[in-house]
Design a protein around this motif. Structure first.
Motif, PDB file in Angstrom:
ATOM      1  N   SER A   3       0.355  -1.323   0.173  1.00  0.00           N
ATOM      2  CA  SER A   3      -0.283   0.064  -0.028  1.00  0.00           C
ATOM      3  C   SER A   3       0.744   0.921   0.077  1.00  0.00           C
ATOM      4  O   SER A   3       2.208   0.989   0.663  1.00  0.00           O
ATOM      5  N   ILE A   4       0.770   2.205  -0.503  1.00  0.00           N
ATOM      6  CA  ILE A   4       0.660   3.357  -1.138  1.00  0.00           C
ATOM      7  C   ILE A   4      -0.239   4.907  -0.563  1.00  0.00           C
ATOM      8  O   ILE A   4      -0.769   4.761  -0.516  1.00  0.00           O
ATOM      9  N   LEU A   5       0.757   5.447   0.734  1.00  0.00           N
ATOM     10  CA  LEU A   5       0.170   6.284   1.155  1.00  0.00           C
ATOM     11  C   LEU A   5       0.933   8.137   0.084  1.00  0.00           C
ATOM     12  O   LEU A   5       1.810   8.604   0.681  1.00  0.00           O
ATOM     13  N   VAL A   6      -0.244   8.576   0.113  1.00  0.00           N
ATOM     14  CA  VAL A   6       0.124  10.187  -0.896  1.00  0.00           C
ATOM     15  C   VAL A   6      -0.071  11.220  -0.063  1.00  0.00           C
ATOM     16  O   VAL A   6      -1.131  11.274  -0.042  1.00  0.00           O
ATOM     17  N   ILE A   7       0.881  11.788   0.285  1.00  0.00           N
ATOM     18  CA  ILE A   7       0.391  13.198   0.728  1.00  0.00           C
ATOM     19  C   ILE A   7       1.087  14.350   0.213  1.00  0.00           C
ATOM     20  O   ILE A   7       1.976  14.705  -0.260  1.00  0.00           O
ATOM     21  N   ASN A   8      -0.105  15.623  -0.262  1.00  0.00           N
ATOM     22  CA  ASN A   8       0.097  16.505  -0.635  1.00  0.00           C
ATOM     23  C   ASN A   8      -0.757  17.869   0.149  1.00  0.00           C
ATOM     24  O   ASN A   8      -0.922  17.612   0.440  1.00  0.00           O
ATOM     25  N   GLY A   9       0.858  19.051   0.519  1.00  0.00           N
ATOM     26  CA  GLY A   9       0.642  19.926   1.365  1.00  0.00           C
ATOM     27  C   GLY A   9       0.124  20.847   1.164  1.00  0.00           C
ATOM     28  O   GLY A   9      -0.643  20.616  -0.165  1.00  0.00           O
ATOM     29  N   PRO A  10       0.413  22.400   1.550  1.00  0.00           N
ATOM     30  CA  PRO A  10      -0.304  22.892   1.485  1.00  0.00           C
ATOM     31  C   PRO A  10      -0.397  24.024  -0.200  1.00  0.00           C
ATOM     32  O   PRO A  10       0.728  23.644  -0.282  1.00  0.00           O
ATOM     33  N   ASN A  11      -1.438  24.207  -0.517  1.00  0.00           N
ATOM     34  CA  ASN A  11      -1.600  25.086  -1.453  1.00  0.00           C
ATOM     35  C   ASN A  11      -1.931  23.918  -3.089  1.00  0.00           C
ATOM     36  O   ASN A  11      -2.348  24.562  -4.235  1.00  0.00           O
ATOM     37  N   LEU A  12      -1.519  22.772  -2.813  1.00  0.00           N
ATOM     38  CA  LEU A  12      -1.614  21.849  -3.682  1.00  0.00           C
ATOM     39  C   LEU A  12      -2.997  21.437  -4.278  1.00  0.00           C
ATOM     40  O   LEU A  12      -3.295  20.995  -5.273  1.00  0.00           O
ATOM     41  N   ASN A  13      -3.757  21.710  -3.755  1.00  0.00           N
ATOM     42  CA  ASN A  13      -5.044  21.509  -3.640  1.00  0.00           C
ATOM     43  C   ASN A  13      -5.529  22.350  -4.579  1.00  0.00           C
ATOM     44  O   ASN A  13      -6.950  22.282  -5.365  1.00  0.00           O
ATOM     45  N   MET A  14      -4.917  23.724  -4.814  1.00  0.00           N
ATOM     46  CA  MET A  14      -5.205  24.842  -5.939  1.00  0.00           C
ATOM     47  C   MET A  14      -4.201  24.208  -7.577  1.00  0.00           C
ATOM     48  O   MET A  14      -4.269  25.681  -8.034  1.00  0.00           O
ATOM     49  N   SER A  52      -2.339  21.871   6.857  1.00  0.00           N
ATOM     50  CA  SER A  52      -2.023  22.133   7.347  1.00  0.00           C
ATOM     51  C   SER A  52      -0.948  21.276   8.292  1.00  0.00           C
ATOM     52  O   SER A  52      -1.372  19.994   7.923  1.00  0.00           O
ATOM     53  N   GLU A  53       0.406  21.605   8.431  1.00  0.00           N
ATOM     54  CA  GLU A  53       1.970  21.064   9.020  1.00  0.00           C
ATOM     55  C   GLU A  53       0.789  19.586  10.045  1.00  0.00           C
ATOM     56  O   GLU A  53       1.557  19.017  10.022  1.00  0.00           O
ATOM     57  N   GLY A  54       0.182  20.171  11.394  1.00  0.00           N
ATOM     58  CA  GLY A  54      -0.101  19.582  11.880  1.00  0.00           C
ATOM     59  C   GLY A  54      -1.253  18.037  11.416  1.00  0.00           C
ATOM     60  O   GLY A  54      -0.359  16.547  12.136  1.00  0.00           O
ATOM     61  N   ASP A  55      -2.095  18.069  10.810  1.00  0.00           N
ATOM     62  CA  ASP A  55      -2.709  16.819  10.148  1.00  0.00           C
ATOM     63  C   ASP A  55      -1.400  16.578   9.507  1.00  0.00           C
ATOM     64  O   ASP A  55      -2.019  14.748   9.279  1.00  0.00           O
ATOM     65  N   ILE A  56      -1.200  16.520   8.647  1.00  0.00           N
ATOM     66  CA  ILE A  56       0.280  15.824   7.859  1.00  0.00           C
ATOM     67  C   ILE A  56       1.078  14.803   9.143  1.00  0.00           C
ATOM     68  O   ILE A  56       1.306  14.338   8.429  1.00  0.00           O
ATOM     69  N   ILE A  73       5.442  12.243  -1.062  1.00  0.00           N
ATOM     70  CA  ILE A  73       5.046  13.181   0.003  1.00  0.00           C
ATOM     71  C   ILE A  73       6.022  14.318  -1.063  1.00  0.00           C
ATOM     72  O   ILE A  73       6.670  14.403  -1.272  1.00  0.00           O
ATOM     73  N   ASN A  74       4.301  14.998  -1.200  1.00  0.00           N
ATOM     74  CA  ASN A  74       4.585  17.024  -1.916  1.00  0.00           C
ATOM     75  C   ASN A  74       4.477  17.530  -0.623  1.00  0.00           C
ATOM     76  O   ASN A  74       3.994  17.899  -0.822  1.00  0.00           O
ATOM     77  N   PRO A  75       5.623  17.519   0.716  1.00  0.00           N
ATOM     78  CA  PRO A  75       4.832  18.611   1.321  1.00  0.00           C
ATOM     79  C   PRO A  75       5.234  19.722   0.803  1.00  0.00           C
ATOM     80  O   PRO A  75       4.596  21.287   1.642  1.00  0.00           O
ATOM     81  N   ALA A  84       8.858  19.016  12.039  1.00  0.00           N
ATOM     82  CA  ALA A  84       8.238  18.621  12.099  1.00  0.00           C
ATOM     83  C   ALA A  84       7.623  17.302  11.769  1.00  0.00           C
ATOM     84  O   ALA A  84       7.262  16.222  11.633  1.00  0.00           O
ATOM     85  N   ILE A  85       8.146  17.307   9.817  1.00  0.00           N
ATOM     86  CA  ILE A  85       7.300  16.922   9.205  1.00  0.00           C
ATOM     87  C   ILE A  85       8.345  15.558   9.445  1.00  0.00           C
ATOM     88  O   ILE A  85       8.494  14.373   8.980  1.00  0.00           O
TER      89      ILE A  85
END
Ligand code: DQA
Length: 145
Positions: A3-14, A52-56, A73-75, A84-85
């Motif tokens: 399994s792979i978890l893909v994490i995208n950080g701030p502004n990547l939703n835009m 949010s940094e804490g949520d990541i 991860i793209n932080p 913290a990350i």
């Protein structure tokens, strides 16, 4: 099952509204679809985005406790600021792949500071959405039995 978890950080939703010369024209949903299509059939994938940094950090901690095979991860901007990350990723014992759409090492000096690279196994950057697809191709090979 792997399994792979893909994490995208701030502004990547835009994505789609950010400067195209750095980030291309695809939305995050479109990139996630492309990744899903590229993925080997016997690997599961989960997509997560947060500003949010804490949520990541919490999400990475979940991955530590739930033994995913790999994290992509793209932080985003937290690449350049987040101890913290860095510390959360350090605990994860599976494969860790850092991804960036832009040529992050050839841009402003502040983007050359990188808190995640030394705790990641591999980096793909500078190829817009193809950076993510290269990460998937790499993991398709690496997670083969
Ligand atoms: C980014 C590069 C970062 O410097 C920037 O803050 C981002 C996106 C990239 O994918 O190229 O948000 O991580």
């Amino acid at each position: 099952m792997k399994s792979i978890l893909v994490i995208n950080g701030p502004n990547l939703n835009m994505l789609g509204k950010r400067p195209k010369e750095h980030y291309g024209t695809k939305t995050l949903d479109e990139i996630n679809d492309l990744m899903y299509k590229e993925l080997a059939l016997d690997i599961k994938i989960e997509f997560y985005q947060s500003n949010s940094e804490g949520d990541i950090v919490t999400k990475i901690q979940e991955a530590v406790l739930n033994s995913y095979s790999a994290i992509i991860i793209n932080p985003g901007a937290y690449t350049h600021t987040s101890v913290a990350i860095h510390d959360a990723l350090e605990m994860f014992t599976g494969l860790k792949i850092e991804v960036h759409l832009s040529k992050v090492d050839e841009r402003e000096d502040f983007r050359k500071i990188n808190f995640v690279r030394d705790v990641c196994d591999k980096t793909f950057s500078g190829k817009k959405e193809e950076s993510y697809l290269d990460a998937i191709r790499y993991l398709n090979e690496s997670l083969k039995d």
